[in-house]
Design a protein around this motif. Sequence first.
Motif, PDB file in Angstrom:
ATOM      1  N   VAL A  88       0.831  -1.196   0.000  1.00  0.00           N
ATOM      2  CA  VAL A  88       0.000   0.000   0.000  1.00  0.00           C
ATOM      3  C   VAL A  88       0.871   1.254   0.000  1.00  0.00           C
ATOM      4  N   GLN A  89       1.957   1.249   0.749  1.00  0.00           N
ATOM      5  CA  GLN A  89       2.876   2.388   0.764  1.00  0.00           C
ATOM      6  C   GLN A  89       3.404   2.660  -0.638  1.00  0.00           C
ATOM      7  N   LEU A  90       3.794   1.601  -1.327  1.00  0.00           N
ATOM      8  CA  LEU A  90       4.289   1.755  -2.702  1.00  0.00           C
ATOM      9  C   LEU A  90       3.190   2.284  -3.622  1.00  0.00           C
ATOM     10  N   GLU A  91       1.978   1.820  -3.424  1.00  0.00           N
ATOM     11  CA  GLU A  91       0.849   2.279  -4.248  1.00  0.00           C
ATOM     12  C   GLU A  91       0.621   3.785  -4.043  1.00  0.00           C
ATOM     13  N   ILE A  92       0.650   4.230  -2.797  1.00  0.00           N
ATOM     14  CA  ILE A  92       0.440   5.657  -2.503  1.00  0.00           C
ATOM     15  C   ILE A  92       1.589   6.488  -3.069  1.00  0.00           C
ATOM     16  N   LEU A  93       2.820   6.041  -2.833  1.00  0.00           N
ATOM     17  CA  LEU A  93       3.984   6.785  -3.349  1.00  0.00           C
ATOM     18  C   LEU A  93       3.965   6.852  -4.864  1.00  0.00           C
ATOM     19  N   SER A  94       3.617   5.759  -5.499  1.00  0.00           N
ATOM     20  CA  SER A  94       3.537   5.731  -6.959  1.00  0.00           C
ATOM     21  C   SER A  94       2.482   6.709  -7.462  1.00  0.00           C
ATOM     22  N   PHE A  95       1.329   6.711  -6.807  1.00  0.00           N
ATOM     23  CA  PHE A  95       0.258   7.635  -7.190  1.00  0.00           C
ATOM     24  C   PHE A  95       0.716   9.086  -7.036  1.00  0.00           C
ATOM     25  N   LEU A  96       1.311   9.406  -5.890  1.00  0.00           N
ATOM     26  CA  LEU A  96       1.763  10.784  -5.647  1.00  0.00           C
ATOM     27  C   LEU A  96       2.856  11.192  -6.631  1.00  0.00           C
ATOM     28  N   ASP A  97       3.803  10.284  -6.901  1.00  0.00           N
ATOM     29  CA  ASP A  97       4.879  10.602  -7.850  1.00  0.00           C
ATOM     30  C   ASP A  97       4.328  10.882  -9.241  1.00  0.00           C
ATOM     31  N   SER A  98       3.400  10.042  -9.708  1.00  0.00           N
ATOM     32  CA  SER A  98       2.828  10.270 -11.042  1.00  0.00           C
ATOM     33  C   SER A  98       2.040  11.574 -11.077  1.00  0.00           C
ATOM     34  N   LEU A  99       1.347  11.881 -10.012  1.00  0.00           N
ATOM     35  CA  LEU A  99       0.585  13.117  -9.934  1.00  0.00           C
ATOM     36  C   LEU A  99       1.512  14.330  -9.918  1.00  0.00           C
ATOM     37  N   LEU A 100       2.609  14.232  -9.193  1.00  0.00           N
ATOM     38  CA  LEU A 100       3.580  15.334  -9.138  1.00  0.00           C
ATOM     39  C   LEU A 100       4.218  15.572 -10.506  1.00  0.00           C
ATOM     40  N   LYS A 101       4.526  14.495 -11.208  1.00  0.00           N
ATOM     41  CA  LYS A 101       5.116  14.638 -12.543  1.00  0.00           C
ATOM     42  C   LYS A 101       4.112  15.254 -13.505  1.00  0.00           C
ATOM     43  N   THR A 102       2.856  14.815 -13.424  1.00  0.00           N
ATOM     44  CA  THR A 102       1.813  15.352 -14.288  1.00  0.00           C
ATOM     45  C   THR A 102       1.635  16.853 -14.048  1.00  0.00           C
ATOM     46  N   CYS A 103       1.765  17.273 -12.811  1.00  0.00           N
ATOM     47  CA  CYS A 103       1.525  18.672 -12.442  1.00  0.00           C
ATOM     48  C   CYS A 103       2.794  19.525 -12.493  1.00  0.00           C
ATOM     49  N   ASN A 104       3.893  18.949 -12.957  1.00  0.00           N
ATOM     50  CA  ASN A 104       5.167  19.687 -13.087  1.00  0.00           C
ATOM     51  C   ASN A 104       5.647  20.283 -11.768  1.00  0.00           C
ATOM     52  N   LEU A 105       5.546  19.506 -10.709  1.00  0.00           N
ATOM     53  CA  LEU A 105       6.093  19.920  -9.424  1.00  0.00           C
ATOM     54  C   LEU A 105       7.343  19.095  -9.137  1.00  0.00           C
ATOM     55  N   VAL A 106       8.387  19.752  -8.653  1.00  0.00           N
ATOM     56  CA  VAL A 106       9.668  19.082  -8.392  1.00  0.00           C
ATOM     57  C   VAL A 106       9.749  18.764  -6.910  1.00  0.00           C
ATOM     58  N   VAL A 107      10.131  17.527  -6.604  1.00  0.00           N
ATOM     59  CA  VAL A 107      10.246  17.085  -5.218  1.00  0.00           C
ATOM     60  C   VAL A 107      11.655  17.395  -4.711  1.00  0.00           C
TER      61      VAL A 107
END
Length: 185
Positions: A88-107
């Motif tokens: 589940v942790q990987l699922e959440i991180l994957s979702f957030l990472d893809s969303l951040l990339k889509t929105c052009n936000l840099v971590v």
Amino acid sequence: MKLNKRETRLLCLALLLIVGVLLFKWVIRPLNNRLQKVNTELLIIEQEIAKDRLLLQGSNHYLEALAGLKTTKAQIEPFIYQGEGNQVQLEILSFLDSLLKTCNLVVRNKDFKVEKLTNRKLSRSVAKLTLVGEMENLLLFLEELEKSDKFLIVKELNLSRAGAGEGLSISIQILALLSDPSVAG
């Protein structure tokens, strides 16, 4: 010896009196005592029945409340991440990472931890992210986060000016509920 009429009457009266006393002592009084005992037992049983009725009504109330909770749980479950902790942790991180990339936000920084709740079956994931991007990108990220089919909460959001030409520095804390079906509880 012959009894006269008066003596015969007195003897009959005495015999009737003796029979009456004996009848009262050995028949009527025991029956009356038994009747009182049965009435007392009946009263105790009626009180127990009344108490059991109250308990039954109380248990019906709890059964109705439990049915309501099960309905609520069934309604909420689709919005909670289901599965084993790491998956589940990987699922959440994957979702957030893809969303951040889509929105052009840099971590810039990412911290992720899972906290156990008092309910042994539920946990809460806490993702603390430090991001850099433009206000429009942040708004797009928040809109996409809101559209998610899972329940994600933005608990904290801080904005500050990033370095020259970088836009905004965004500190955000995102919470999600996790349920592990393999845990009994």
